[in-house]
Design an enzyme around this catalytic site. Sequence first.
Site, mmCIF file in Angstrom:
data_model
loop_
_atom_site.group_PDB
_atom_site.id
_atom_site.type_symbol
_atom_site.label_atom_id
_atom_site.label_comp_id
_atom_site.label_asym_id
_atom_site.label_seq_id
_atom_site.Cartn_x
_atom_site.Cartn_y
_atom_site.Cartn_z
ATOM 1 N N SER A 20 0.815 -1.217 0.000
ATOM 2 C CA SER A 20 0.000 0.000 0.000
ATOM 3 C C SER A 20 0.845 1.261 0.000
ATOM 4 C CB SER A 20 -0.955 -0.003 1.197
ATOM 5 O OG SER A 20 -0.236 -0.020 2.426
ATOM 6 N N GLY A 21 1.989 1.211 -0.689
ATOM 7 C CA GLY A 21 2.710 2.436 -0.990
ATOM 8 C C GLY A 21 2.138 3.041 -2.262
ATOM 9 N N GLY A 79 12.236 13.642 0.031
ATOM 10 C CA GLY A 79 12.816 14.453 -1.028
ATOM 11 C C GLY A 79 11.812 14.975 -2.035
ATOM 12 N N GLU A 123 17.787 18.315 -6.903
ATOM 13 C CA GLU A 123 18.483 17.399 -6.007
ATOM 14 C C GLU A 123 19.675 16.790 -6.734
ATOM 15 O OE1 GLU A 123 15.711 14.595 -4.410
ATOM 16 O OE2 GLU A 123 14.562 16.116 -3.334
ATOM 17 N N HIS A 162 22.008 5.727 1.543
ATOM 18 C CA HIS A 162 21.830 7.179 1.539
ATOM 19 C C HIS A 162 23.009 7.828 2.255
ATOM 20 C CE1 HIS A 162 20.113 11.166 1.910
ATOM 21 N NE2 HIS A 162 19.139 10.791 1.095
ATOM 22 N N ARG A 175 24.168 9.739 -5.548
ATOM 23 C CA ARG A 175 24.241 9.272 -4.162
ATOM 24 C C ARG A 175 25.361 8.274 -3.906
ATOM 25 N NH1 ARG A 175 17.802 8.534 -2.707
ATOM 26 N NH2 ARG A 175 17.400 10.745 -2.351
ATOM 27 N N HIS A 223 19.249 2.572 2.169
ATOM 28 C CA HIS A 223 18.106 3.442 1.895
ATOM 29 C C HIS A 223 17.177 2.898 0.818
ATOM 30 C CE1 HIS A 223 15.748 7.051 1.545
ATOM 31 N NE2 HIS A 223 16.128 7.276 0.306
ATOM 32 N N GLU A 237 9.506 -0.359 -5.611
ATOM 33 C CA GLU A 237 10.860 -0.761 -5.213
ATOM 34 C C GLU A 237 11.089 -2.256 -5.324
ATOM 35 O OE1 GLU A 237 14.086 0.022 -1.586
ATOM 36 O OE2 GLU A 237 12.043 0.835 -1.442
ATOM 37 N N ARG A 265 19.942 4.584 -8.320
ATOM 38 C CA ARG A 265 18.741 5.383 -8.537
ATOM 39 C C ARG A 265 19.039 6.868 -8.469
ATOM 40 N NH1 ARG A 265 14.846 7.766 -4.899
ATOM 41 N NH2 ARG A 265 16.069 6.970 -3.160
ATOM 42 N N SER A 309 12.144 7.368 -7.502
ATOM 43 C CA SER A 309 11.486 6.158 -7.003
ATOM 44 C C SER A 309 9.969 6.312 -6.939
ATOM 45 C CB SER A 309 12.033 5.779 -5.624
ATOM 46 O OG SER A 309 11.950 6.880 -4.738
ATOM 47 N N LEU A 310 9.482 7.425 -6.400
ATOM 48 C CA LEU A 310 8.036 7.621 -6.357
ATOM 49 C C LEU A 310 7.462 7.647 -7.765
ATOM 50 C CD1 LEU A 310 7.642 10.341 -3.555
ATOM 51 C CD2 LEU A 310 7.116 7.909 -3.394
#
Length: 589
Positions: free
Chosen positions: A51-52, A87, A153, A283, A332, A393, A417, A428, A433-434
């Site tokens: 449920s993301g 982020g 970013e 991260h 990253r 992360h 993910e 990434r 990711s979202l």
Amino acid sequence: MTTTAPAADAAATSLPSSDPATDDVLPRLATRLAAPPAGWTVQVDAIVVGSGIAGLTAALELRTRVPRVLLVTKDLLGSGSTVWAQGGIAAALDPEDSPAAHLSDTLVAGAGLCDPRAVEVLVTEGPARVRELVGRGAVFDTAPDGQISLTREGGHHADRIAHAGGDATGAEISRALVAQIEAVRDDPGIEVIEHALVLDVLTGPPDADGRPGAACGVTLHVIGEGQRDGVGAALGKAVIFATGGIGQVFRSSTNPPQATGDGIAAALRAGAALGDVEFVQFHPTVLWLGSGVKGQLTLVSEAVRGEGALLLDTDGVRFMPDVHPMAELAPRDVVAHAIVRQMAATGSDHVWLDARHLGADFLRKRFPTIHERLLEHGIDLTNDLVPVAPAQHYHSGGVVTDLVGRSSLRGLYAAGEVACTGVHGANRLASNSLLEGLVFAHRAAKHVTEQVAAGALHQQEPVVRAGDEALVAAASRSRVQRLATDGPGVLRSADGLRRAAVGLAAVPTDAHQRHDDGRLLAAPQVAEWETTNVHQVASVLTATALAREESRGGHARADFPATDERWRVRLNARLGHDGRLELSRTPID
């Protein structure tokens, strides 16, 4: 644009059987968890697990397009990893930006292993999907002209990161999507089961080659507060995994406690191929509170560096300008590795993040959540240097899928993910990711809808898979986490990975059958099932990290520090007929 070839089988070549890097350490893993028989059964058209952002999107898209959908989540609807995303979400929404520029930045961050076709899907469809989020009630921060406010970013060469509540983007997206689900919860076309752990994928009769047949449902355990009790079976024509990441494989992570790799492990046991498992993103700036701290740690978002915060070593020296042209805004993996090396050079266990020069009013307004969480630990972002160090992360690998979310196992899809779409490659890009979860969940739901309507997906009768069943005692979890942290951690080596492989192989996986002093080591229950998943994921991660003899993106080998073009391949992992892990390579187009 083709949507065929769930890619682990496309042009894949096996690693040489005599490969000295892996031939004696490839684990033999069980094909199912030890569990009681299902005490109840429900039948639907499609099952969504998680449920993301990916799971909620898939369930909402499917609800009006197939007769009946089951949404299963391990905790409450709003408890997934999405809610922790500080982020933002990346998309080319500015007229001066472009999908082509977003694609370029993503490919650079992915260090040569991105699938350009998947990235093209992400960047071209992303803006429309973000605008649909607004239509579903998500409220993003806006500029004075009323347009979505965009920031920058690490790894991005344009302002394309949309935020909500300053640093609470994931929480706002989760709130909006959960509200949409709650609004239709009484609809007979959808059932929601909370507090439920999915145990295994149910599969139909074996194929001609003896591999498991199509996915036809899942077994699940309702932990005690859901609508059904105990272990049950949910049958469906299609299963979409959106189960999140693997953070609890390590001793410390920014991931929530639910991130025990359940979807990846269940897909592997069912016969699906995994890809890019070795690429783990640590991260760079996670609050450091001492070497003994475990569990979910406080993330200090990359957006803080995006606004101009600097990294200093414990001598007060800024070191990133000597490492990369983008300094603190480098990808990253570059920043995380530089921090680890600087820590070693100064004999310290952390570095400092300095945001003081950005001004107290700006910091409180721009980063209210981070400011509050740091204050809980006695650190004032506006006045103090913040001690930070890398921690696990994000996982760039997962269940290999094609451009519509199909895995190599018929009927099983993955998004978010848990999936390996090819978007991230070896590393990434920040805030992709979202967007990936949003775009590919939408695509997976659309494809399931089409397949159900066409009769191409039909309900099969599950059969018991060949192979062993496993259960690892919950008491072994800290041992597994230590092995994963010391082996396939931030910086890896053959010696460390081999020690981890040997240690993981020595962990008892028959705790439901083994007795100690007359007592059973463990009985099938949630903590044991989760620990078994953690153990299996750690075993695959260690094997793939040992096999890849180079450094690239989120995979850094001290004994192979250079990037090697011979390794410009996806490393696939799946279980053979005897449960032995098999590795193969797929060239990157």
